[in-house]
Write a protein that holds these residues in place. Structure first.
Motif, PDB file in Angstrom:
ATOM      1  N   GLU A 431       0.845  -1.187   0.000  1.00 47.44           N
ATOM      2  CA  GLU A 431       0.000   0.000   0.000  1.00 47.44           C
ATOM      3  C   GLU A 431       0.891   1.250   0.000  1.00 47.44           C
ATOM      4  OE1 GLU A 431      -3.796  -1.754   2.559  1.00 47.44           O
ATOM      5  OE2 GLU A 431      -2.288  -0.521   3.554  1.00 47.44           O
ATOM      6  N   GLU A 432       0.495   2.253  -0.748  1.00 47.50           N
ATOM      7  CA  GLU A 432       1.235   3.509  -0.796  1.00 47.50           C
ATOM      8  C   GLU A 432       0.256   4.667  -0.605  1.00 47.50           C
ATOM      9  OE1 GLU A 432       3.900   3.938  -4.081  1.00 47.50           O
ATOM     10  OE2 GLU A 432       4.353   1.793  -4.150  1.00 47.50           O
ATOM     11  N   SER A 433       0.704   5.697   0.090  1.00 49.50           N
ATOM     12  CA  SER A 433      -0.193   6.814   0.383  1.00 49.50           C
ATOM     13  C   SER A 433       0.522   8.147   0.203  1.00 49.50           C
ATOM     14  CB  SER A 433      -0.714   6.724   1.826  1.00 49.50           C
ATOM     15  OG  SER A 433       0.336   6.992   2.745  1.00 49.50           O
ATOM     16  N   ARG A 434      -0.285   9.188   0.083  1.00 48.73           N
ATOM     17  CA  ARG A 434       0.207  10.570   0.127  1.00 48.73           C
ATOM     18  C   ARG A 434      -0.897  11.429   0.714  1.00 48.73           C
ATOM     19  NH1 ARG A 434      -1.605  13.307  -4.768  1.00 48.73           N
ATOM     20  NH2 ARG A 434      -2.533  11.807  -6.239  1.00 48.73           N
ATOM     21  N   GLY A 435      -0.499  12.415   1.491  1.00 44.55           N
ATOM     22  CA  GLY A 435      -1.501  13.255   2.134  1.00 44.55           C
ATOM     23  C   GLY A 435      -0.942  14.609   2.511  1.00 44.55           C
ATOM     24  N   TRP A 436      -1.844  15.583   2.598  1.00 42.07           N
ATOM     25  CA  TRP A 436      -1.441  16.925   2.993  1.00 42.07           C
ATOM     26  C   TRP A 436      -2.483  17.537   3.910  1.00 42.07           C
ATOM     27  CZ3 TRP A 436      -4.980  20.667   1.883  1.00 42.07           C
ATOM     28  CH2 TRP A 436      -5.868  20.446   0.828  1.00 42.07           C
ATOM     29  N   VAL A 451      -8.906  29.457  18.029  1.00 44.24           N
ATOM     30  CA  VAL A 451      -9.590  28.569  17.087  1.00 44.24           C
ATOM     31  C   VAL A 451      -8.566  28.073  16.074  1.00 44.24           C
ATOM     32  CG1 VAL A 451     -11.316  28.400  15.263  1.00 44.24           C
ATOM     33  CG2 VAL A 451     -11.834  29.681  17.328  1.00 44.24           C
ATOM     34  N   ASP A 452      -8.592  26.779  15.773  1.00 45.58           N
ATOM     35  CA  ASP A 452      -7.718  26.188  14.756  1.00 45.58           C
ATOM     36  C   ASP A 452      -8.590  25.466  13.734  1.00 45.58           C
ATOM     37  OD1 ASP A 452      -6.011  24.246  13.339  1.00 45.58           O
ATOM     38  OD2 ASP A 452      -4.459  24.913  14.732  1.00 45.58           O
ATOM     39  N   VAL A 453      -8.425  25.818  12.452  1.00 47.59           N
ATOM     40  CA  VAL A 453      -9.142  25.176  11.352  1.00 47.59           C
ATOM     41  C   VAL A 453      -8.119  24.554  10.417  1.00 47.59           C
ATOM     42  CG1 VAL A 453     -10.798  25.439   9.484  1.00 47.59           C
ATOM     43  CG2 VAL A 453     -10.982  26.888  11.515  1.00 47.59           C
ATOM     44  N   THR A 454      -8.271  23.250  10.119  1.00 51.12           N
ATOM     45  CA  THR A 454      -7.314  22.536   9.273  1.00 51.12           C
ATOM     46  C   THR A 454      -8.061  21.768   8.190  1.00 51.12           C
ATOM     47  OG1 THR A 454      -5.771  22.262  11.133  1.00 51.12           O
ATOM     48  CG2 THR A 454      -5.472  20.814   9.236  1.00 51.12           C
ATOM     49  N   TRP A 455      -7.594  21.924   6.958  1.00 51.95           N
ATOM     50  CA  TRP A 455      -8.100  21.157   5.825  1.00 51.95           C
ATOM     51  C   TRP A 455      -7.129  20.019   5.557  1.00 51.95           C
ATOM     52  CZ3 TRP A 455      -8.195  26.315   6.441  1.00 51.95           C
ATOM     53  CH2 TRP A 455      -9.416  26.969   6.279  1.00 51.95           C
ATOM     54  N   PHE A 456      -7.643  18.807   5.270  1.00 55.75           N
ATOM     55  CA  PHE A 456      -6.761  17.675   5.008  1.00 55.75           C
ATOM     56  C   PHE A 456      -7.251  16.865   3.819  1.00 55.75           C
ATOM     57  CE2 PHE A 456      -9.917  16.063   8.030  1.00 55.75           C
ATOM     58  CZ  PHE A 456     -10.293  14.851   7.464  1.00 55.75           C
ATOM     59  N   ASP A 457      -6.313  16.192   3.171  1.00 58.90           N
ATOM     60  CA  ASP A 457      -6.615  15.349   2.012  1.00 58.90           C
ATOM     61  C   ASP A 457      -5.580  14.232   1.974  1.00 58.90           C
ATOM     62  OD1 ASP A 457      -6.366  14.411  -0.873  1.00 58.90           O
ATOM     63  OD2 ASP A 457      -8.082  15.751  -1.053  1.00 58.90           O
ATOM     64  N   SER A 458      -6.025  12.985   1.888  1.00 58.77           N
ATOM     65  CA  SER A 458      -5.096  11.859   1.805  1.00 58.77           C
ATOM     66  C   SER A 458      -5.609  10.846   0.786  1.00 58.77           C
ATOM     67  CB  SER A 458      -4.920  11.189   3.174  1.00 58.77           C
ATOM     68  OG  SER A 458      -6.149  10.685   3.651  1.00 58.77           O
ATOM     69  N   ARG A 459      -4.681  10.194   0.110  1.00 60.61           N
ATOM     70  CA  ARG A 459      -5.024   9.213  -0.911  1.00 60.61           C
ATOM     71  C   ARG A 459      -4.186   7.957  -0.705  1.00 60.61           C
ATOM     72  NH1 ARG A 459      -6.511  12.670  -6.315  1.00 60.61           N
ATOM     73  NH2 ARG A 459      -7.157  14.563  -5.240  1.00 60.61           N
ATOM     74  N   LEU A 460      -4.816   6.811  -0.917  1.00 62.70           N
ATOM     75  CA  LEU A 460      -4.163   5.520  -0.724  1.00 62.70           C
ATOM     76  C   LEU A 460      -4.297   4.695  -1.988  1.00 62.70           C
ATOM     77  CD1 LEU A 460      -2.836   3.460   1.293  1.00 62.70           C
ATOM     78  CD2 LEU A 460      -5.156   2.678   1.772  1.00 62.70           C
ATOM     79  N   LYS A 461      -3.183   4.134  -2.429  1.00 63.97           N
ATOM     80  CA  LYS A 461      -3.164   3.300  -3.634  1.00 63.97           C
ATOM     81  C   LYS A 461      -2.913   1.849  -3.241  1.00 63.97           C
ATOM     82  CE  LYS A 461       0.430   3.361  -6.352  1.00 63.97           C
ATOM     83  NZ  LYS A 461       1.461   3.772  -7.325  1.00 63.97           N
ATOM     84  N   ASP A 462      -3.579   0.934  -3.942  1.00 63.39           N
ATOM     85  CA  ASP A 462      -3.415  -0.513  -3.732  1.00 63.39           C
ATOM     86  C   ASP A 462      -3.845  -0.954  -2.336  1.00 63.39           C
ATOM     87  OD1 ASP A 462      -2.482  -1.121  -6.297  1.00 63.39           O
ATOM     88  OD2 ASP A 462      -0.431  -0.571  -5.782  1.00 63.39           O
TER      89      ASP A 462
END
Length: 608
Positions: A431-436, A451-462
């Protein structure tokens, strides 16, 4: 595709209120987990939550799971009350992408089908602090940390000898107790804690489905530490942990959990020996460590054993920290890890080496950056490279902190996934991933509110998943969303905090929502200290609907309210009590598995 029902409008309003309760600004605690060396919280680009010993005592948490339910970005799945299988997912990642470390020891169980730690057995009686780092952390912690890291640091000895004790009784014939001893004598520090928890429990299988047999649980945990400061620049540390437990549980029947006589005896043993030393006048800090973690699970029906699962992990590691100049350091290291499992159908081991380096620097005032890479050399899968970068920028004039991170991850298939005679597949791909993530933290009211606001995005392959044909690489997945956390010290008597997480996690090929990941989660807390000796807390937790792939159903959302109070009888003795799920809400975290109703507890703690 299953549809996730949105929150009712009134619940949305409560979430908005909690979000607006705005966190003490840059409470510059030193955090270890994010960079593997002490770093000021304000200088971190990674998203991190710290839970202190004071918070644990005030919340009266018996288990770590109770504390993690309130952390932004984390979702909890429990299969029927205390001691039952409990999974923690971070930002929509798989539960086995969450790495648990306790006093430097990785507690993942290599005998599991997908190695991870079962959080149902982790008591909270001797913890000094918990640091939760969200987002890909494979650079510093290896492949199992693609979702994030939960690092638990237990209490150490300091000063004159101190004895502590705690006892609690409550609903479902529950009893919890602990006794500890900590202190320091010249250059030797020591700490040890013994804890016991038992309960008649509830029916693990949902009672509304006609399951009436309660499933008891007991847990005994012993921890110990000893540290020797040989010189001002050279020290040795040893810590050990032993946990024994027995749990009755209800296994899967025909399309649902059902009453049964299933039982599991579990033993966990771990130890770590480490030495720290500095050379060249403190320019280079070094650490050498050996850790071992063992897990034994004996499964049976009644008193008849039907299967067993034994796992062991041994790790040798070196870590260095080179202090080049002020605000410029390189953290680097190497580790060798050997995982082994023995069970009825598998007797295998696998080894892997990891090498990493992370440059932490401040090129200009108020800007803090890290950039680093890692090479993992796996016995079966060869070399794979991952990397991570983080940034934090402080705007002093407006009391604003901008932060962000990007990272990649790699996880080799487990021994079970590869070699199980029925389900294993030797041709699996890693499995391989990348995220920000990127966020902004804003302070108000002269540091009283944040106040803390965070946007996140992660993707996983296989992604590796089980099917009747065995384990296969089935798809790529994506999880994206928003985390919001806030705190407000209203005055000397009142304080408030709130958090909200939106997570959209899906299979990229089918568009189906990933299982057991609620789209909406929120917590609102209010603390009141009317007099110096009395403190009270109210916590409202709200979880939206979630899809469960085991049944194909959507589990409805819910809200629970807990009330607690602590009264200081003397400076050494405290009386505490709480009522959980005060409205006796019936709900589920996993489809067809039960959860506790209204429950009350009363206890006393003392330290001399």
């Amino acid at each position: 595709m299953p549809k996730v029902r949105p929150f009712h409008g009134k619940v949305k309003a409560i979430i908005a209120l909690g979000a607006c309760l705005s966190t003490p600004a840059w409470a510059d605690d030193l955090v270890v987990t994010a960079n593997r060396v002490e770093t000021k919280a304000s200088q971190l680009g990674s998203s991190i939550t710290v839970i202190t010993a004071e918070e644990i005592e005030r919340k009266q948490a018996k288990t770590v799971t109770e504390l993690l339910r309130e952390v932004p970005g984390l979702s909890v799945s429990n299969t029927g009350g205390a001691g039952r299988a409990t999974a923690i997912r971070i930002r929509g990642a798989e539960s086995y992408h969450t790495k648990l470390i306790v006093d430097g020891v990785d507690l993942s169980d290599p005998s599991s089908s997908q190695p991870q730690y079962d959080f149902g057995h982790l008591l909270a009686t001797d913890i000094e602090r918990i640091e939760v780092v969200r987002g890909p952390q494979s650079l510093l912690y290896g492949g199992e940390a693609m979702g994030g890291v939960i690092n638990i640091i237990t209490k150490r000895g300091d000063g004159d000898p101190k004895v502590s004790a705690m006892a609690e009784v409550g609903s479902n014939h529950s009893y919890t107790g602990s006794v500890g001893l900590r202190g320091r004598q010249d250059r030797v520090s020591y700490a040890m804690t013994a804890s016991h928890m038992q309960t008649d429990g509830i029916s693990a299988a949902e009672k509304r489905n006609g399951n009436n047999e309660n499933d008891p649980y007991w847990n005994q945990t012993l921890t110990g530490q000893i540290g020797v400061q040989l010189t001002d620049t050279w020290s040795f540390d040893f810590n050990g942990r032993l946990m024994r437990s027995q749990v009755d549980y209800d296994s899967w029947g025909v399309g649902a959990a059902a009453d049964g006589d299933d039982q599991m005896d579990k033993t966990e043993r771990s130890a770590r020996l480490a030495t720290d030393f500095s050379v060249f006048g403190g320019v280079l800090d070094n650490r050498l460590a050996y850790t071992i973690s063992e897990t034994e699970r004996d499964i049976g029906v009644g008193k008849v054993q039907t299967s067993y699962f034994d796992g062991e992990t041994q790790t040798f590691e070196y870590q260095g920290a080179l202090h080049i100049a002020d605000d410029h350091k390189i953290v680097f290291g190497a580790e060798n890890k050997v995982e082994q499992t023995t069970q009825a159908s598998i007797n295998r081991d696998v080894s892997a080496n990891g090498y990493y380096a992370d440059y932490q620097f401040s090129p200009i005032e108020a800007l803090y950056l890290t950039i680093g890479g890692r090479v993992d050399d796996h016995e079966a899968y060869g070399s794979h490279t991952t990397w991570r970068g983080t940034a934090a920028y402080l705007i002093d004039a407006t009391q604003t902190r901008l932060h962000g991170s990007y990272g990649t991850g790699f996880r080799a298939p487990s021994l079970y996934e590869l070699y199980h005679p029925t389900w294993g597949t030797s041709s699996l791909r890693p499995e391989e991933s990348r995220g920000w993530d990127v966020g902004v933290e804003q302070t108000f009211l002269n540091g009283k509110a944040t106040v803390d606001v965070t946007w996140f995005d992660s993707r996983l392959k296989d992604l590796i998943q089980w099917s009747m044909a065995g384990y296969t690489n089935v798809a790529s997945t994506r999880a994206q969303g928003v985390e919001l956390s806030s705190q407000w010290q209203i005055n000397d008597q009142w304080q408030a905090q709130g958090s909200y997480t939106f997570t959209d996690s899906r299979n990229n090929e089918t568009g189906i929502v990933l299982a057991r990941r609620p789209k909406h989660q929120a917590t609102v807390g209010l603390g009141w200290q009317p007099v110096k000796r009395l403190s009270t807390d109210a916590t409202l937790r709200m979880v939206g609907a979630q899809y469960d792939s085991a049944t194909g159903n959507t589990v409805g959302g819910f809200a629970t309210l807990d009330l607690s109070a602590v009264y200081e009888l003397t400076p050494e003795v405290q009386l505490f009590g709480r009522v959980e799920n005060i409205a006796d809400k019936q709900y589920q975290e996993v489809d067809t598995y039960g959860t506790p109703g209204r429950a009350a507890y009363l206890g006393v703690r003392a330290a001399f």
